[in-house]
Design a protein around this motif. Sequence first.
Motif, PDB file in Angstrom:
ATOM      1  N   PHE A  98       0.835  -1.198   0.000  1.00  0.00           N
ATOM      2  CA  PHE A  98       0.000   0.000   0.000  1.00  0.00           C
ATOM      3  C   PHE A  98       0.871   1.250   0.000  1.00  0.00           C
ATOM      4  O   PHE A  98       0.591   2.215  -0.728  1.00  0.00           O
ATOM      5  CB  PHE A  98      -0.922  -0.014   1.210  1.00  0.00           C
ATOM      6  N   LYS A  99       1.917   1.246   0.788  1.00  0.00           N
ATOM      7  CA  LYS A  99       2.839   2.386   0.816  1.00  0.00           C
ATOM      8  C   LYS A  99       3.446   2.610  -0.570  1.00  0.00           C
ATOM      9  O   LYS A  99       3.556   3.748  -1.039  1.00  0.00           O
ATOM     10  CB  LYS A  99       3.942   2.149   1.835  1.00  0.00           C
ATOM     11  N   ASN A 100       3.815   1.536  -1.242  1.00  0.00           N
ATOM     12  CA  ASN A 100       4.396   1.656  -2.580  1.00  0.00           C
ATOM     13  C   ASN A 100       3.409   2.294  -3.549  1.00  0.00           C
ATOM     14  O   ASN A 100       3.798   3.125  -4.382  1.00  0.00           O
ATOM     15  CB  ASN A 100       4.807   0.275  -3.088  1.00  0.00           C
ATOM     16  N   LEU A 101       2.128   1.938  -3.436  1.00  0.00           N
ATOM     17  CA  LEU A 101       1.099   2.556  -4.286  1.00  0.00           C
ATOM     18  C   LEU A 101       1.038   4.062  -4.039  1.00  0.00           C
ATOM     19  O   LEU A 101       0.982   4.855  -4.994  1.00  0.00           O
ATOM     20  CB  LEU A 101      -0.263   1.927  -3.998  1.00  0.00           C
ATOM     21  N   LEU A 102       1.070   4.461  -2.772  1.00  0.00           N
ATOM     22  CA  LEU A 102       1.006   5.887  -2.442  1.00  0.00           C
ATOM     23  C   LEU A 102       2.226   6.635  -2.949  1.00  0.00           C
ATOM     24  O   LEU A 102       2.122   7.796  -3.348  1.00  0.00           O
ATOM     25  CB  LEU A 102       0.880   6.076  -0.931  1.00  0.00           C
ATOM     26  N   GLU A 103       3.354   6.000  -2.937  1.00  0.00           N
ATOM     27  CA  GLU A 103       4.593   6.693  -3.295  1.00  0.00           C
ATOM     28  C   GLU A 103       4.908   6.651  -4.786  1.00  0.00           C
ATOM     29  O   GLU A 103       5.775   7.400  -5.250  1.00  0.00           O
ATOM     30  CB  GLU A 103       5.754   6.107  -2.501  1.00  0.00           C
ATOM     31  N   THR A 104       4.200   5.805  -5.535  1.00  0.00           N
ATOM     32  CA  THR A 104       4.481   5.713  -6.969  1.00  0.00           C
ATOM     33  C   THR A 104       3.352   6.249  -7.849  1.00  0.00           C
ATOM     34  O   THR A 104       3.612   6.868  -8.884  1.00  0.00           O
ATOM     35  CB  THR A 104       4.776   4.253  -7.377  1.00  0.00           C
ATOM     36  N   HIS A 105       2.104   6.020  -7.440  1.00  0.00           N
ATOM     37  CA  HIS A 105       0.972   6.405  -8.289  1.00  0.00           C
ATOM     38  C   HIS A 105       0.096   7.498  -7.702  1.00  0.00           C
ATOM     39  O   HIS A 105      -0.654   8.152  -8.427  1.00  0.00           O
ATOM     40  CB  HIS A 105       0.107   5.178  -8.601  1.00  0.00           C
ATOM     41  N   PHE A 106       0.159   7.706  -6.394  1.00  0.00           N
ATOM     42  CA  PHE A 106      -0.666   8.738  -5.758  1.00  0.00           C
ATOM     43  C   PHE A 106       0.197   9.622  -4.859  1.00  0.00           C
ATOM     44  O   PHE A 106      -0.116   9.856  -3.696  1.00  0.00           O
ATOM     45  CB  PHE A 106      -1.815   8.099  -4.962  1.00  0.00           C
TER      46      PHE A 106
END
Length: 237
Positions: A98-106
């Motif tokens: 989830f953290k990776n999603l926030l830091e790459t796409h959002f």
Amino acid sequence: MIHKLQLGNILFLDIETVPENENFNSLSKEKQELFAAKTAYQRKDEILPEDFYDRAGIWAEFGKIVCISVGYFVFRGDIRTFRVTSFHGEEIELLKAFKNLLETHFNRPQHLLCAHNGKEFDFPYIARRMIINKIDIPYKLNLFGKKPWEVPHIDTLDLWKFGDYKHYTSLKLLTNILGIPSPKDDIDGSQVAAVYYKENDIDRIIEYCEKDTVAVAQILLRLRNEDLLVDDEIKKV
């Protein structure tokens, strides 16, 4: 103001949590005492801590996240779709994903997170569990030093309050009065722990979590007086 929001910049989400251990007796003696102290007010005198432990999942200190579901709008011309996906498995791994999603796409300034009662539950719960799991908190969840207008969060419960801060409306009630298909047609939050520990049915929990995520997006659409999503517009990825 709500009509100025770009739907494509919003990440809708919901989390499902359970007690960190299956039963009270598996806690250390110290943790049992801490849980008893934490819940003394809610339990009243006649309810023992072990009889209250099925609710432990609502506190990040005694619970854990078993699913984070997210959804986002994609617009291609006049075609609107809402894509939904979920993170599940070992808590530390789903938090990292989830953290990776926030830091790459959002990760852009215009990106916002949206949940129902998110400011009181989902957002702080995720942040606390990240700290407990020794994961650096991503920018979108790190509120230290931010002014209220700098916090990149939308809470559909807050929007429905219209400034009435003592007012609470559940997701189930709000979807009902707004004419939105109910996300609570199978289980509700009080049953998640039993489904997880007794039935070992994570797929059922994921389905429930994803329905809640869609419901949050539907509420925002209704508050903007826009057409609700139909089944063909919702895509699982």
